[in-house]
Design an enzyme around this catalytic site. Structure first.
Site, PDB file in Angstrom:
ATOM      1  N   SER A  30      22.277  49.122 -23.119  1.00 31.28           N
ATOM      2  CA  SER A  30      22.295  48.329 -21.732  1.00 31.28           C
ATOM      3  C   SER A  30      23.709  47.666 -21.519  1.00 31.28           C
ATOM      4  O   SER A  30      24.273  47.005 -22.109  1.00 31.28           O
ATOM      5  CB  SER A  30      21.547  47.023 -22.358  1.00 31.28           C
ATOM      6  OG  SER A  30      20.088  47.330 -22.355  1.00 31.28           O
ATOM      7  N   LYS A  58      17.289  46.415 -15.932  1.00 33.16           N
ATOM      8  CA  LYS A  58      17.469  45.771 -17.419  1.00 33.16           C
ATOM      9  C   LYS A  58      18.075  44.494 -17.322  1.00 33.16           C
ATOM     10  O   LYS A  58      17.634  43.711 -18.044  1.00 33.16           O
ATOM     11  CB  LYS A  58      18.005  46.644 -18.351  1.00 33.16           C
ATOM     12  CG  LYS A  58      18.329  46.250 -19.771  1.00 33.16           C
ATOM     13  CD  LYS A  58      16.854  46.074 -20.280  1.00 33.16           C
ATOM     14  CE  LYS A  58      17.122  45.229 -21.760  1.00 33.16           C
ATOM     15  NZ  LYS A  58      17.772  46.106 -22.773  1.00 33.16           N
ATOM     16  N   LYS A  63      25.619  39.053 -24.284  1.00 33.92           N
ATOM     17  CA  LYS A  63      26.411  40.228 -23.280  1.00 33.92           C
ATOM     18  C   LYS A  63      25.542  40.396 -22.213  1.00 33.92           C
ATOM     19  O   LYS A  63      26.060  40.408 -21.193  1.00 33.92           O
ATOM     20  CB  LYS A  63      26.454  41.352 -24.299  1.00 33.92           C
ATOM     21  CG  LYS A  63      27.270  42.864 -23.557  1.00 33.92           C
ATOM     22  CD  LYS A  63      26.190  43.601 -23.197  1.00 33.92           C
ATOM     23  CE  LYS A  63      25.448  43.960 -24.174  1.00 33.92           C
ATOM     24  NZ  LYS A  63      24.276  45.017 -23.800  1.00 33.92           N
TER      25      LYS A  63
END
EC number: 1.1.1.60
Length: 300
Positions: free
Chosen positions: A99, A174, A242
């Site tokens: 990701s 995502k 993140k």
């Protein structure tokens, strides 16, 4: 793609290890590599091969899979002197399950095409349980032809597999997923602390809430962690931090306002700053407890 596709798999952590094992168990020759050599042991036990370098893992592979933490890791893996672009065979299909930032994915995909490779961004959702049960949701960006070529691989490790658009689209979806998940975890955390403050039977309360409109996959999968204060990582707060950085930055670039997302990103950051970054993201509960003055383990 043949029924026995040779695969190089880079990144054998919480997610990558069970995914590589599923591929080996399905009969594919899999060479796996991780900086921590011990992480290749489950793959070797399943009939795969532990490689000693990225170059060794990808040499001759029809498909190269990556599952590493962040954008710089993927860039280094692909572009490094001992990396994928330098050592994969021409025409190899590269699948990045990591990701990362959509713009970084788009750049890498363009470079891959220039070098004669095919490239898909295929981030996943479902956490450790989804990886172990081969029930991941996989959102795939890239060409339709490359998606069809990789479908056999995706179906081994995933339960819901959808082609969502060109390169970068998988990472964009995502990012949206991570926004929704973090907001849900935060809401469940606040509800649980609220229920406890009134002495409610929280197990019963979450059961009935799960049967109504408040029900969600987050509530279903994370309630036991929260009730038992057991935060062994299935997906670490560090990684969700993140991801929230990715979605807030991408939203700003697109001129999209996400006030709830921005607030949740700060709450994730605060929980991480308090020392909980290595815990499962359900440990956002600890942040709510701290703010409410209801920590019971002697920690601030």
């Amino acid at each position: 793609m043949s029924s026995a596709t040779s695969i190089g798999f880079i990144g054998l952590g919480i997610m990558g290890s069970p995914m590589s094992v599923h591929l080996a168990t399905a009969g594919h020759p899999v060479a796996g590599y991780d900086f921590d050599a011990a992480k290749a042991e489950p793959l070797a036990a399943a009939g795969g091969r532990a490689a000693t370098s990225v170059a060794e893992a990808v040499a001759g592979a029809d498909v190269v899979c990556a599952m590493v933490p962040d954008s710089p890791d993927v860039v280094a893996l692909m572009r490094g002197a001992e990396g994928v672009f330098a050592h994969a065979k021409p025409g190899a299909l590269i699948i990045d399950f990591s990701s990362i930032r959509p713009d970084v994915t788009a750049e890498l995909a363009e470079e891959a095409r220039e070098r004669g490779f095919r490239y898909l961004d295929a981030p996943v959702s479902g956490g450790e349980a989804g990886a172990r049960n081969a029930a991941l949701s996989i959102m795939v960006g890239g060409s339709a032809d490359d998606f069809q070529a990789a479908k056999q691989i995706f179906d081994i490790v995933g339960g819901t597999v959808v082609h969502v658009g060109p390169n970068g689209a998988g990472q964009t979806v995502k990012a949206a997923n991570q926004l929704i998940v973090a907001a849900n975890i935060q809401a469940v955390s606040e509800a649980l602390v609220f229920l406890e403050a009134y002495g409610v039977d929280t197990k019963a309360a979450l059961e009935v809430l799960g049967g109504g409109l408040a029900g969600s996959k987050v509530l279903e999968q994370k309630k036991e962690n929260m009730l038992g204060r057991s935060f062994q990582p299935g997906f670490r707060i560090d990684l969700h931090h993140k991801d929230m950085g990715i979605v807030t930055a991408a939203a700003r670039e697109a001129g999209v306002v996400i006030p709830l997302g921005s607030l949740v990103a700060q709450l994730v950051a605060a929980t991480r700053a308090a020392g909980d970054g290595g815990l499962d993201h359900s440990a956002l509960l600890r942040g709510v407890e701290r703010m409410s003055g209801r920590r019971t383990d002697g920690q601030a």
